[in-house]
Design an enzyme around this catalytic site. Structure first.
Site, PDB file in Angstrom:
ATOM      1  N   LYS A 194      28.874 -27.284  91.857  1.00  0.00           N
ATOM      2  CA  LYS A 194      28.159 -26.001  91.847  1.00  0.00           C
ATOM      3  C   LYS A 194      27.002 -26.084  90.848  1.00  0.00           C
ATOM      4  O   LYS A 194      27.231 -26.218  89.650  1.00  0.00           O
ATOM      5  CB  LYS A 194      29.087 -24.860  91.419  1.00  0.00           C
ATOM      6  CG  LYS A 194      28.390 -23.507  91.547  1.00  0.00           C
ATOM      7  CD  LYS A 194      29.077 -22.407  90.763  1.00  0.00           C
ATOM      8  CE  LYS A 194      28.518 -22.210  89.383  1.00  0.00           C
ATOM      9  NZ  LYS A 194      27.161 -21.692  89.322  1.00  0.00           N
ATOM     10  N   GLY A 246      28.113 -26.984  80.115  1.00  0.00           N
ATOM     11  CA  GLY A 246      27.654 -25.612  79.932  1.00  0.00           C
ATOM     12  C   GLY A 246      28.002 -25.125  78.543  1.00  0.00           C
ATOM     13  O   GLY A 246      28.163 -25.919  77.605  1.00  0.00           O
ATOM     14  N   SER A 247      28.158 -23.840  78.418  1.00  0.00           N
ATOM     15  CA  SER A 247      28.342 -23.256  77.090  1.00  0.00           C
ATOM     16  C   SER A 247      29.773 -23.463  76.588  1.00  0.00           C
ATOM     17  O   SER A 247      30.709 -23.619  77.385  1.00  0.00           O
ATOM     18  CB  SER A 247      28.038 -21.756  77.153  1.00  0.00           C
ATOM     19  OG  SER A 247      28.901 -21.155  78.089  1.00  0.00           O
ATOM     20  N   THR A 248      29.919 -23.401  75.284  1.00  0.00           N
ATOM     21  CA  THR A 248      31.243 -23.573  74.682  1.00  0.00           C
ATOM     22  C   THR A 248      32.172 -22.431  75.101  1.00  0.00           C
ATOM     23  O   THR A 248      33.364 -22.655  75.331  1.00  0.00           O
ATOM     24  CB  THR A 248      31.097 -23.670  73.146  1.00  0.00           C
ATOM     25  OG1 THR A 248      30.383 -24.887  72.876  1.00  0.00           O
ATOM     26  CG2 THR A 248      32.434 -23.718  72.445  1.00  0.00           C
ATOM     27  N   VAL A 250      32.303 -20.746  77.957  1.00  0.00           N
ATOM     28  CA  VAL A 250      32.857 -20.983  79.299  1.00  0.00           C
ATOM     29  C   VAL A 250      33.772 -22.214  79.276  1.00  0.00           C
ATOM     30  O   VAL A 250      34.831 -22.226  79.913  1.00  0.00           O
ATOM     31  CB  VAL A 250      31.724 -21.118  80.349  1.00  0.00           C
ATOM     32  CG1 VAL A 250      32.295 -21.479  81.707  1.00  0.00           C
ATOM     33  CG2 VAL A 250      30.936 -19.818  80.452  1.00  0.00           C
ATOM     34  N   GLY A 251      33.396 -23.226  78.508  1.00  0.00           N
ATOM     35  CA  GLY A 251      34.244 -24.412  78.381  1.00  0.00           C
ATOM     36  C   GLY A 251      35.626 -24.046  77.861  1.00  0.00           C
ATOM     37  O   GLY A 251      36.654 -24.546  78.335  1.00  0.00           O
ATOM     38  N   GLU A 268      31.328 -30.952  78.492  1.00  0.00           N
ATOM     39  CA  GLU A 268      30.102 -31.256  77.736  1.00  0.00           C
ATOM     40  C   GLU A 268      29.504 -29.904  77.366  1.00  0.00           C
ATOM     41  O   GLU A 268      28.969 -29.206  78.218  1.00  0.00           O
ATOM     42  CB  GLU A 268      29.108 -32.035  78.612  1.00  0.00           C
ATOM     43  CG  GLU A 268      29.640 -33.338  79.157  1.00  0.00           C
ATOM     44  CD  GLU A 268      29.761 -34.423  78.109  1.00  0.00           C
ATOM     45  OE1 GLU A 268      29.321 -34.209  76.963  1.00  0.00           O
ATOM     46  OE2 GLU A 268      30.320 -35.474  78.426  1.00  0.00           O
ATOM     47  N   CYS A 302      21.009 -29.303  75.117  1.00  0.00           N
ATOM     48  CA  CYS A 302      22.280 -29.220  74.391  1.00  0.00           C
ATOM     49  C   CYS A 302      22.248 -30.027  73.103  1.00  0.00           C
ATOM     50  O   CYS A 302      22.814 -29.628  72.096  1.00  0.00           O
ATOM     51  CB  CYS A 302      23.413 -29.708  75.275  1.00  0.00           C
ATOM     52  SG  CYS A 302      23.093 -31.333  75.968  1.00  0.00           S
ATOM     53  N   GLU A 399      24.052 -21.624  68.400  1.00  0.00           N
ATOM     54  CA  GLU A 399      23.117 -22.346  69.266  1.00  0.00           C
ATOM     55  C   GLU A 399      22.131 -21.330  69.838  1.00  0.00           C
ATOM     56  O   GLU A 399      22.538 -20.383  70.512  1.00  0.00           O
ATOM     57  CB  GLU A 399      23.895 -23.027  70.397  1.00  0.00           C
ATOM     58  CG  GLU A 399      23.031 -23.883  71.263  1.00  0.00           C
ATOM     59  CD  GLU A 399      23.783 -24.445  72.470  1.00  0.00           C
ATOM     60  OE1 GLU A 399      24.609 -23.719  73.041  1.00  0.00           O
ATOM     61  OE2 GLU A 399      23.521 -25.603  72.839  1.00  0.00           O
TER      62      GLU A 399
HETATM   63  P1  TAP Z   1      27.013 -21.505  81.112  1.00  0.00           P
HETATM   64  O1  TAP Z   1      26.723 -20.090  81.141  1.00  0.00           O
HETATM   65  O2  TAP Z   1      28.270 -21.957  80.481  1.00  0.00           O
HETATM   66  O3  TAP Z   1      26.943 -22.002  82.620  1.00  0.00           O
HETATM   67  C1  TAP Z   1      27.166 -23.333  82.995  1.00  0.00           C
HETATM   68  C2  TAP Z   1      27.657 -23.357  84.426  1.00  0.00           C
HETATM   69  O4  TAP Z   1      28.933 -22.737  84.497  1.00  0.00           O
HETATM   70  C3  TAP Z   1      26.778 -22.588  85.384  1.00  0.00           C
HETATM   71  O5  TAP Z   1      26.788 -23.226  86.638  1.00  0.00           O
HETATM   72  C4  TAP Z   1      27.495 -21.246  85.456  1.00  0.00           C
HETATM   73  O6  TAP Z   1      27.210 -20.536  86.618  1.00  0.00           O
HETATM   74  C5  TAP Z   1      28.920 -21.687  85.435  1.00  0.00           C
HETATM   75  N1  TAP Z   1      29.857 -20.657  84.971  1.00  0.00           N
HETATM   76  C6  TAP Z   1      29.629 -19.526  84.268  1.00  0.00           C
HETATM   77  N2  TAP Z   1      30.795 -18.884  84.011  1.00  0.00           N
HETATM   78  C7  TAP Z   1      31.771 -19.632  84.573  1.00  0.00           C
HETATM   79  C8  TAP Z   1      33.183 -19.522  84.647  1.00  0.00           C
HETATM   80  N3  TAP Z   1      33.837 -18.513  84.080  1.00  0.00           N
HETATM   81  N4  TAP Z   1      33.879 -20.479  85.286  1.00  0.00           N
HETATM   82  C9  TAP Z   1      33.256 -21.527  85.825  1.00  0.00           C
HETATM   83  N5  TAP Z   1      31.921 -21.687  85.808  1.00  0.00           N
HETATM   84  C10 TAP Z   1      31.191 -20.759  85.171  1.00  0.00           C
HETATM   85  O7  TAP Z   1      25.877 -22.351  80.403  1.00  0.00           O
HETATM   86  P2  TAP Z   1      24.338 -22.241  80.661  1.00  0.00           P
HETATM   87  O8  TAP Z   1      23.851 -21.026  79.987  1.00  0.00           O
HETATM   88  O9  TAP Z   1      24.023 -22.435  82.093  1.00  0.00           O
HETATM   89  O10 TAP Z   1      23.823 -23.549  79.928  1.00  0.00           O
HETATM   90  C11 TAP Z   1      23.570 -23.568  78.602  1.00  0.00           C
HETATM   91  C12 TAP Z   1      24.696 -24.197  77.835  1.00  0.00           C
HETATM   92  O11 TAP Z   1      25.012 -25.485  78.368  1.00  0.00           O
HETATM   93  C13 TAP Z   1      24.332 -24.449  76.401  1.00  0.00           C
HETATM   94  O12 TAP Z   1      25.372 -24.070  75.556  1.00  0.00           O
HETATM   95  C14 TAP Z   1      24.119 -25.946  76.343  1.00  0.00           C
HETATM   96  O13 TAP Z   1      24.290 -26.505  75.086  1.00  0.00           O
HETATM   97  C15 TAP Z   1      25.099 -26.438  77.330  1.00  0.00           C
HETATM   98  N6  TAP Z   1      24.753 -27.768  77.821  1.00  0.00           N
HETATM   99  C16 TAP Z   1      25.480 -28.817  77.388  1.00  0.00           C
HETATM  100  C17 TAP Z   1      25.142 -30.091  77.788  1.00  0.00           C
HETATM  101  C18 TAP Z   1      25.960 -31.237  77.278  1.00  0.00           C
HETATM  102  S1  TAP Z   1      25.803 -32.657  77.991  1.00  0.00           S
HETATM  103  N7  TAP Z   1      26.771 -31.126  76.268  1.00  0.00           N
HETATM  104  C19 TAP Z   1      24.063 -30.301  78.649  1.00  0.00           C
HETATM  105  C20 TAP Z   1      23.346 -29.205  79.072  1.00  0.00           C
HETATM  106  C21 TAP Z   1      23.705 -27.924  78.645  1.00  0.00           C
HETATM  107  P3  TAP Z   1      25.928 -19.561  86.675  1.00  0.00           P
HETATM  108  O14 TAP Z   1      24.855 -20.170  85.901  1.00  0.00           O
HETATM  109  O15 TAP Z   1      25.623 -19.525  88.071  1.00  0.00           O
HETATM  110  O16 TAP Z   1      26.400 -18.289  86.118  1.00  0.00           O
END
Ligand code: TAP
Length: 787
Positions: A194, A246-248, A250-251, A268, A302, A399
């Site tokens: 996804k 994604g974010s900590t 949600v992780g 990650e 990230c 962050e």
């Molecule tokens: P999130 O809000 O956590 O979203 C990441 C993904 O998870 C998106 O596809 C999101 O869908 C989906 N999602 C949201 N809630 C979910 C749930 N309850 N269950 C399953 N999936 C869910 O993060 P973001 O705002 O897109 O990205 C930013 C974060 O990602 C930052 O904290 C960044 O540091 C981290 N990140 C980490 C890395 C590595 S390698 N460590 C790399 C890139 C980014 P939708 O977007 O469609 O809501």
């Protein structure tokens, strides 16, 4: 502007990239995108789910409508993946590699289309999508085409996990997809992925490429949607592994939602990486490093070096140079090849950045912001530097995920390390010094999965990427990343176990003098804090003695002893090896006592002797490994090296099973110790005496106090505080309720390892490199060569 003006100002003219081809591709799909399931475009099991808009963040214009997947659509995709998996896995590695190679070639052929589409959808400068995102994505498929072929011979003990669910964020849509899909397919898994709601387009274009490459139906499935679609993937019972970036927050939720399900998990997550500039650094090079660290991809990275730590002696000079450079950054139309910074992903993120910066200023930070002009119709935010901040300020701890750098100063290298480690995250760090000895001294001290020396944001398919602490666990890339998509043949993750019923504290008395064995904490024998014991019976149900009933305060004491006693982790491998051989020798001297103990529980003489003998051999086995479980130097395309070092995890809590109570205890203790960890062992609940007796061996073998701590009691009662403890870095559950443990481990996102019925007497199950891998984490240290 005339030529003279241009030469005087050295301003760049516009160099726009045409969006036409990408817009044409969208038009071919009538600007209405479906899911890609079972090799074809499908609007989803339930056509009434509706669509949401995907917009260009630089203009706010709608690019396309994207289908929203619900649980039925996710199920449809999982079923397709499940059907395709056995055949995909059964293909020869060479054939799977050919598919990956074909995908790499097609990505290369369509690279400009991918770059433009990515920039339109995400707002990142075309310079970055063209020169970084897309080439790195291609590199991942080439690299893993090779692994597909080599796995059969190089990792013959491993096999694919099955169907994997992958969820990715919006900051590097195509690149994150490649990091996930390439290793998953190479290792024989099939995928349901996804993309983020805000950036689905390149994932769908990628699906089309796979169709062209002739990838068998169902091997790759792309479902689009918001967080609820992600939740359906996480909870689907037929998905055997979740790979999440994604974010900590949600992780953490995913860790809890998958607890006890037996699903493999890699996370990650977020970061707040330190960028350390020592006084002897090449300051001009370091300024360029900062530009790449925090203003690349508008800081939505990230591993962004978002916490600048500058040595006091050069801080003023460095800040001046940096501010000067910051004002020269060009912000604007992401399709313009001459701009440095594009648009923020969406207005929500823009507001979040602005409000965090305001909070920083309100708390007393000094705001330095670029005065460069930028378009007013899109979603832009200027490069920002906050100085005069304190380590506990929100802008220093949280962050921000935007182009905002916070800066602090340090006086000594130790102070730099303390500041760098003062974070709940541990993704990356960058160290700048012309003194390579100093930089190499600091690299292992910084808590991070990746350390860049005199460089930053270096990534490659051959080197693992991933963090420690609340930046998650697992690696992507390199051989270390492959393990995330493989299981050991014949061994599956442990599913939920029924918790043991706590026994009654009102216990029947034992005749004769009290010989209740004590627990072992901080190098001393201790009575349980609560002052209670529980009854221990032999295999015939006869009462033989009592053991201490540990509680959460005993856990606290044991963890504190392990966390503060760092001597063992500071000893070199040769020193640890000698101590562990000594432990084997001392166990050998006491083999009769230990065999008697096992016989008291119902082993016959032969069984008891075999278990003790195997325990001695196992100690020697891991003593032998102490100085042989080496890291690797990765072949990355760089004039320099990326060293993958195996580091101890820190404090590991280990819950021992009831089977073979001495041997299983040693089989879990020894690999953890061999790799330099300190441990809190919870003895088998039914037969704790062999483990509790082991203090005698520890006391006579020069093991530093606090290295090994042994508790007894009800595993379920001890599990919760151990799994939730912030100073425990990993938990291995071989004897307790894996659901509880995995759920509680979400506190600090500690690594957890749960495994089903191991035959401890068999060398292919009870020992091996998997134990060493679980006892270590890989840190990749990148060092370029040359002037
Ligand atoms: P999130 O809000 O956590 O979203 C990441 C993904 O998870 C998106 O596809 C999101 O869908 C989906 N999602 C949201 N809630 C979910 C749930 N309850 N269950 C399953 N999936 C869910 O993060 P973001 O705002 O897109 O990205 C930013 C974060 O990602 C930052 O904290 C960044 O540091 C981290 N990140 C980490 C890395 C590595 S390698 N460590 C790399 C890139 C980014 P939708 O977007 O469609 O809501």
């Amino acid at each position: 502007m005339n030529i003279k003006d241009i030469l005087n100002t050295m301003d760049y003219g516009k160099a726009p990239e045409s969006p036409d081809l990408a817009l044409e591709w969208l038009a071919q799909h009538k600007n209405k995108m479906s899911h890609f399931i079972n090799g074809d475009w499908q609007s989803g099991a339930n056509q009434n789910n509706g669509y949401f808009d995907s917009t260009n963040p630089a203009t706010g214009e709608r690019l396309a409508q994207i289908a929203q997947a619900d649980d039925k659509t996710v199920n449809q995709a999982v079923k397709a993946a499940e059907k395709a998996q056995p055949e995909w896995q059964a293909l020869s590695g060479h054939t799977r590699g050919e598919y990956l190679y074909a995908i790499a070639r097609l990505l290369q052929k369509n690279s400009r289309l991918f770059a433009v589409l990515e920039t339109l959808d995400n707002g990142k400068p075309i310079r970055e999508s063209r020169d970084i995102d897309v080439p790195l994505a291609i590199r991942h498929f080439y690299h893993h085409a090779g692994w597909a072929q080599l796995i059969e011979t190089e990792m013959p003990d491993h096999e694919a996990v099955g169907v994997v669910g992958q969820i990715i964020p919006w900051n590097f849509p195509l690149l994150m997809l490649s990091w996930k899909i390439a290793p998953a397919l190479a290792t024989g898994n099939t995928v349901v992925i996804k993309p983020a709601e805000l950036t689905s387009l390149t994932a769908l274009l990628f699906a089309e490429i796979c169709q062209q490459a002739g990838l068998p139906k169902g091997v790759l499935n792309v479902v689009t949607g918001d967080g609820s679609t992600g939740q359906h993937i996480v909870k689907h019972p037929d998905i055997k592994k979740i790979a999440f970036t994604g974010s900590t927050a949600v992780g953490r939720w995913i860790r809890q939602a998958t607890a006890g399900s037996g699903k493999k998990l890699s996370l990650e997550l977020g970061g707040k990486s330190a960028f350390i500039v020592c006084a002897d650094a090449d300051l001009d090079a370091a300024v360029e490093g900062v530009v790449d660290a925090i203003w690349f991809n508008q800081g939505q990275v990230c591993c962004a070096g978002s916490r600048l730590l500058v040595q006091e002696a050069v801080a003023d000079r460095f800040h001046k140079k940096l501010i000067n450079r910051m004002h020269k950054l060009r912000i604007g139309d992401p399709l313009d090849k001459s701009i440095d910074m594009g648009a923020i992903i969406d207005p929500k993120q823009q507001q979040k950045i602005a409000s965090l910066v305001q909070a920083g200023v309100d708390a007393g930070a000094c705001l330095n912001q670029s005065s460069a002009e930028f378009p007013t119709n899109g979603c832009f935010y200027p490069p920002t530097l906050l100085t005069d901040v304190s380590p506990s300020d929100q802008v220093v701890q949280d962050e921000i995920f935007g182009p905002v750098l916070v800066s602090m100063t340090f006086r000594t290298p130790n102070e730099a390390v303390a500041l760098a480690n003062n974070s709940r995250y541990g993704l990356a760090a960058s160290i700048w010094s012309e003194n390579i000895n100093m930089a190499m001294h600091l690299a292992p001290l910084v808590q991070a999965g990746i350390v860049w020396i005199n460089c930053t944001n270096m990534m490659d398919a051959a080197a693992g990427f991933g963090g420690v602490k609340e930046s998650g666990f697992g690696r992507e890339g390199g051989k270390e990343g492959l393990y995330e998509y493989l299981t050991l043949k014949g061994i599956k993750n442990q599913k939920v176990k029924t918790p043991n019923k706590p026994a009654d504290k009102n216990i029947e008395p034992v005749q004769g003098m009290d010989k209740t064995p004590k627990m072992y904490v901080g190098g001393k024998q201790v009575r349980p804090d609560g002052g209670y014991s529980y009854a221990i019976h032999n295999s015939k149900g006869q009462l033989i003695t009592h053991a201490g009933l540990g509680n959460r305060k005993d856990v606290r004491n044991a963890v504190e002893a392990a966390a503060t006693s760092t001597t063992w982790s500071q000893m070199n491998a040769y020193q640890r090896q000698q101590v562990m051989y000594f432990m084997a020798e001392n166990l050998s001297y006491r083999k009769n006592e230990f065999a008697d103990r096992l016989m008291a529980f119902g082993h016959n003489k032969k069984q008891a002797e075999t278990e003790v003998e195997t325990s001695i051999q196992r100690l020697s086995y891991y003593a032998a490994w102490c100085d042989k479980y080496d890291g690797q130097v990765h072949s990355v395309p760089l004039r320099g090296i990326a060293m993958a070092m195996h580091e101890p995890i820190g404090v590991i809590a280990i819950q021992c099973p009831d089977e073979n109570p001495l041997l299983s205890f040693i089989s879990l203790l020894a690999p953890a110790m061999a790799m330099g960890n300190r441990v809190v062992m919870t003895a088998s609940e039914a037969f704790p005496l062999s483990a509790l007796d082991f203090y005698q061996v520890l006391n006579t073998s020069d093991v530093p106090a606090g290295t090994v701590n042994i508790l007894s009691g009800h595993q379920t009662e001890l599990s919760k505080p151990l799994a939730g403890h912030m100073n425990v870095d990993a938990i291995w559950a071989f004897g307790a309720d894996s659901e509880l443990i995995e759920h509680e481990s979400a506190t600090n996102l500690k690594r957890s390892w749960t495994q089903d019925n191991t035959d401890w007497l068999k060398a292919d199950q009870g020992q091996g490199q998997e134990y060493l891998r679980q006892a270590t984490q890989v840190k990749n240290i990148w060092t370029p060569y040359g002037e």
